[in-house]
Design an enzyme around this catalytic site. Structure first.
Site, PDB file in Angstrom:
ATOM      1  N   LYS A 113     -78.690   5.978   5.629  1.00 40.26           N
ATOM      2  CA  LYS A 113     -78.356   4.548   5.533  1.00 40.26           C
ATOM      3  C   LYS A 113     -76.992   4.348   4.850  1.00 40.26           C
ATOM      4  O   LYS A 113     -76.138   3.592   5.306  1.00 40.26           O
ATOM      5  CB  LYS A 113     -79.455   3.824   4.742  1.00 40.26           C
ATOM      6  CG  LYS A 113     -79.105   2.445   4.280  1.00 40.26           C
ATOM      7  CD  LYS A 113     -79.095   1.467   5.425  1.00 40.26           C
ATOM      8  CE  LYS A 113     -78.565   0.120   5.002  1.00 40.26           C
ATOM      9  NZ  LYS A 113     -78.525  -0.845   6.065  1.00 40.26           N
ATOM     10  N   CYS A 169     -73.153  -5.501   2.172  1.00 36.33           N
ATOM     11  CA  CYS A 169     -73.624  -4.156   2.511  1.00 36.33           C
ATOM     12  C   CYS A 169     -72.481  -3.147   2.552  1.00 36.33           C
ATOM     13  O   CYS A 169     -72.436  -2.217   1.760  1.00 36.33           O
ATOM     14  CB  CYS A 169     -74.323  -4.168   3.868  1.00 36.33           C
ATOM     15  SG  CYS A 169     -75.597  -5.417   3.959  1.00 36.33           S
TER      16      CYS A 169
HETATM   17  N1  SAJ Z   1     -64.919  -5.598   9.439  1.00 32.19           N
HETATM   18  C1  SAJ Z   1     -63.564  -5.308   9.608  1.00 32.19           C
HETATM   19  N2  SAJ Z   1     -63.194  -4.583  10.695  1.00 32.19           N
HETATM   20  C2  SAJ Z   1     -64.096  -4.147  11.622  1.00 32.19           C
HETATM   21  C3  SAJ Z   1     -65.476  -4.447  11.447  1.00 32.19           C
HETATM   22  C4  SAJ Z   1     -65.858  -5.176  10.330  1.00 32.19           C
HETATM   23  O1  SAJ Z   1     -62.715  -5.673   8.791  1.00 32.19           O
HETATM   24  O2  SAJ Z   1     -63.656  -3.523  12.600  1.00 32.19           O
HETATM   25  C5  SAJ Z   1     -65.347  -6.365   8.249  1.00 32.19           C
HETATM   26  C6  SAJ Z   1     -66.010  -7.691   8.597  1.00 32.19           C
HETATM   27  O3  SAJ Z   1     -65.075  -8.693   8.826  1.00 32.19           O
HETATM   28  C7  SAJ Z   1     -66.856  -7.916   7.363  1.00 32.19           C
HETATM   29  C8  SAJ Z   1     -67.262  -6.501   6.927  1.00 32.19           C
HETATM   30  O4  SAJ Z   1     -66.351  -5.644   7.573  1.00 32.19           O
HETATM   31  O5  SAJ Z   1     -66.074  -8.517   6.340  1.00 32.19           O
HETATM   32  C9  SAJ Z   1     -68.688  -6.111   7.252  1.00 32.19           C
HETATM   33  O6  SAJ Z   1     -69.059  -6.540   8.541  1.00 32.19           O
HETATM   34  P1  SAJ Z   1     -70.033  -5.701   9.519  1.00 32.19           P
HETATM   35  O7  SAJ Z   1     -70.262  -6.487  10.745  1.00 32.19           O
HETATM   36  O8  SAJ Z   1     -69.482  -4.346   9.741  1.00 32.19           O
HETATM   37  O9  SAJ Z   1     -71.352  -5.474   8.663  1.00 32.19           O
HETATM   38  P2  SAJ Z   1     -72.539  -6.375   8.011  1.00 32.19           P
HETATM   39  O10 SAJ Z   1     -72.303  -6.342   6.547  1.00 32.19           O
HETATM   40  O11 SAJ Z   1     -72.751  -7.675   8.668  1.00 32.19           O
HETATM   41  O12 SAJ Z   1     -73.858  -5.494   8.429  1.00 32.19           O
HETATM   42  C10 SAJ Z   1     -73.880  -4.113   8.178  1.00 32.19           C
HETATM   43  C11 SAJ Z   1     -74.334  -3.366   9.412  1.00 32.19           C
HETATM   44  N3  SAJ Z   1     -74.021  -1.944   9.268  1.00 32.19           N
HETATM   45  C12 SAJ Z   1     -73.318  -1.286  10.200  1.00 32.19           C
HETATM   46  O13 SAJ Z   1     -72.851  -1.776  11.198  1.00 32.19           O
HETATM   47  C13 SAJ Z   1     -73.121   0.174   9.918  1.00 32.19           C
HETATM   48  C14 SAJ Z   1     -75.827  -3.524   9.623  1.00 32.19           C
HETATM   49  O14 SAJ Z   1     -76.285  -2.723  10.683  1.00 32.19           O
HETATM   50  C15 SAJ Z   1     -76.570  -3.142   8.339  1.00 32.19           C
HETATM   51  O15 SAJ Z   1     -77.948  -3.347   8.497  1.00 32.19           O
HETATM   52  C16 SAJ Z   1     -76.076  -4.020   7.210  1.00 32.19           C
HETATM   53  O16 SAJ Z   1     -74.662  -3.812   7.071  1.00 32.19           O
HETATM   54  C17 SAJ Z   1     -76.823  -3.609   5.951  1.00 32.19           C
HETATM   55  O17 SAJ Z   1     -77.736  -4.326   5.540  1.00 32.19           O
HETATM   56  O18 SAJ Z   1     -76.560  -2.541   5.433  1.00 32.19           O
END
Ligand code: SAJ
Length: 407
Positions: A206, A260
Site C-alpha cells: 500500500k 494519501c
Molecule cells: N497529481 C499530480 N500529477 C499527477 C497525478 C496526481 O500532480 O500526474 C497530484 C494531484 O493533483 C493531487 C495528488 O497528486 O494533488 C494526489 O492525487 P491522486 O489522484 O494521485 O491520488 P488520491 O490522493 O486521490 O488517491 C490515492 C490513490 N492512490 C494511487 O493512485 C496510487 C488511491 O488509489 C488510494 O486509495 C488513495 O490515494 C489512498 O487512500 O491511499
C-alpha cells in the site's frame, strides 16, 4: 461460505462505503464509530461524507435493517478496522500514529471467538498487523483459529463504491490460513482479483503504491522547473517522452495534495530513514514546487505593480486538491491562493465545485478571464480546459501550471 455478521470499525471515507456495500450484499453489518454525531446522523440516514452512490446504499441498508450503527462494538464473525492513521510532524519528518488502530483492537478484544476474521484496512506502517495480534494476546484473547490479515483499501475518492467492487485486492495474512480465509471473505463481494501474500508485504505494498506516484510526480515537477529555465514546454516534453514504450512520466502541477500520496511516503521513511533517500527527496521536491509556483506569481505581480503603479488582480483557477472534485483537504492550489491573499495580493478564486469560501472571494470563470491581470490555472478542472484563441482575454498574463490551455 455462509454469510457472516460483520463489524466495521470507523465509518469514514473507507469504512462507511464498505459497510453499506456489505449490507447491500446480504451481510448483517454493525457499524461502529466513536463520534456520536456521526452515529446519530447515519441512523437517520444522513451522510457525513461526499461520495456518489453511498447515500442510496445507506438508505436501503438502514431501512432493511441490514446495517445498524452505534458507538458500541457488538459480537460479530468478521471485524474490519478502517480507522484513520494520522501522521504527526516531528523534527521535520512525519511519524505515523496508529493509536486509533490500537484503540479499535482493544474495543473488539472482549468479543473475539474461534473462527473470527480480523482485518486491518487502514494505511499503516509495516508491522502493524502483527501488533494487533500481540495486543490481543496481551489482552488475554485466545487466538487459536482466529484469522488476522491486512487488506489495504485502494479506492479513488469519488469512485469508491465501483472501485471497492472492481479493484484487485491484496490480502496479507499473519499465516497462510489467515490469507486464505480472509480472501474467501472478500471474494463474496469483490469482483477484482484477490492476491494473497504475507501481512508485511501487503502493508508495504500500500505504501509503495502511493510512494511510487509521489516519486513519479516529483520527477515531473523537477522537469517542469528545469524546462522553465531552458525555455521548453514541459507538457510537450513529457508527451513525446511518453511515446517511448517503457516510459510513463506523470504530470507536473502545483504540488501534491490530498491526504494519501503526500503522507504515506513518510510511513516508509519513518521505518528506514537511512535507506529512503529517494522517497524523502521526492517529498522535498513536491513541497518545493508549491513554493516555486508562489514565488513565480509574486515576482510577476510585484513587477506589474512597480511598472503600472497598481496592484494586479490575480485570479486563481481551482482550489481543490485535484481536478473535478470539491475536496480542499491538504490542497496545494488552496495553499497558493491563500498564501498570496495572506501576503496582501489582490486575489480572487474560481472553484466551480464549491459555493463559498471563508477567506477567498469566489468569482465566475468568465469574470476571471475577462477582468484579471494575472490568471493562475492551478487545477485542471474540466471547466478550465480552453483554447486561448477562442476566449476573450484582456492583455493578461496566464500561468498555466497544469496544462489546461489547448493551443
Ligand atoms: N497529481 C499530480 N500529477 C499527477 C497525478 C496526481 O500532480 O500526474 C497530484 C494531484 O493533483 C493531487 C495528488 O497528486 O494533488 C494526489 O492525487 P491522486 O489522484 O494521485 O491520488 P488520491 O490522493 O486521490 O488517491 C490515492 C490513490 N492512490 C494511487 O493512485 C496510487 C488511491 O488509489 C488510494 O486509495 C488513495 O490515494 C489512498 O487512500 O491511499
Amino acid at each position: 461460505m455462509k454469510k457472516k455478521t460483520v463489524c466495521v470499525i470507523g465509518l469514514g471515507y473507507i469504512g462507511l462505503p464498505t459497510a453499506v456495500l456489505l449490507a447491500n450484499n446480504g451481510f448483517s453489518v454493525f457499524g461502529y464509530d466513536t463520534n456520536n454525531k456521526i452515529v446519530k446522523n447515519l441512523n437517520k440516514k444522513i451522510l457525513h461524507i461526499v461520495e456518489p452512490n453511498v447515500d442510496k446504499l445507506l438508505k436501503t441498508a438502514i431501512s432493511k435493517g441490514r446495517l445498524k450503527v452505534s458507538n458500541k462494538v457488538v459480537k460479530c464473525d468478521v471485524y474490519i478496522i478502517c480507522v484513520p492513521t494520522p501522521a504527526n510532524k516531528k523534527n521535520n519528518i512525519y511519524v505515523p500514529n496508529i493509536d486509533y488502530v490500537i484503540a479499535a483492537t482493544k474495543s473488539i478484544a472482549p468479543f473475539i471467538k474461534k473462527g473470527d476474521l480480523i482485518i486491518l484496512e487502514s494505511t499503516c506502517p509495516v508491522g502493524s498487523t502483527k501488533k494487533i495480534e500481540d495486543l490481543l494476546i496481551k489482552e488475554g484473547v485466545n487466538l487459536k483459529d482466529v484469522y488476522i490479515a491486512y487488506c489495504p483499501e485502494r479506492v479513488l475518492p469519488g469512485n469508491i463504491i465501483k472501485e471497492l467492487i472492481e479493484n484487485d485486492r491484496i490480502v496479507g495474512g499473519l499465516s497462510l490460513k489467515s490469507s486464505k480465509k480472509v480472501s474467501s471473505f472478500y471474494s463474496l463481494f469483490v469482483k477484482g482479483k484477490i492476491i494473497q501474500t504475507d501481512a508485511k508485504s501487503a502493508e508495504l505494498c500500500k505504501l509503495t503504491e502511493n510512494s511510487f506516484r509521489d516519486v513519479n510526480i516529483a520527477f515531473a515537477n523537477e522537469l517542469s522547473m528545469i524546462c522553465e529555465n531552458l525555455g521548453i514546454d514541459v507538457f510537450n516534453l513529457i508527451k513525446i517522452a511518453n511515446k517511448h514504450p517503457r516510459v510513463n512520466i506523470l504530470q507536473p502541477g502545483v504540488g501534491v495534495g490530498g491526504h494519501c500520496i503526500a503522507i504515506d511516503p513518510w510511513f516508509i521513511v519513518s521505518e528506514d530513514f537511512k535507506n529512503s533517500k529517494l522517497i524523502q527527496k521526492a517529498r522535498e521536491v513536491n513541497e518545493f514546487k508549491t513554493k516555486w509556483v508562489i514565488k513565480k506569481i509574486k515576482t510577476y505581480a510585484d513587477e506589474f505593480a512597480i511598472k503600472k503603479g497598481i496592484k494586479p488582480k490575480i485570479a486563481c483557477l481551482g482550489l481543490a486538491f485535484k481536478p473535478d472534485i470539491d475536496d480542499l483537504r491538504e490542497s496545494k492550489a488552496l495553499k497558493v491562493a491563500e498564501t498570496l491573499f495572506d501576503d496582501g495580493y489582490k486575489v480572487t478564486a474560481v472553484e466551480p465545485n464549491i459555493s463559498s469560501h471563508n477567506k477567498l472571494d469566489l468569482i465566475s470563470f468568465t469574470n476571471a478571464i475577462e477582468d484579471s491581470d494575472i490568471i493562475c490555472i492551478l487545477v485542471k478542472h474540466k471547466e478550465f480546459i480552453f483554447t486561448k484563441s477562442k476566449k476573450k482575454l484582456r492583455p493578461t498574463k496566464i500561468f498555466d501550471f497544469c496544462n489546461a490551455i489547448k493551443q
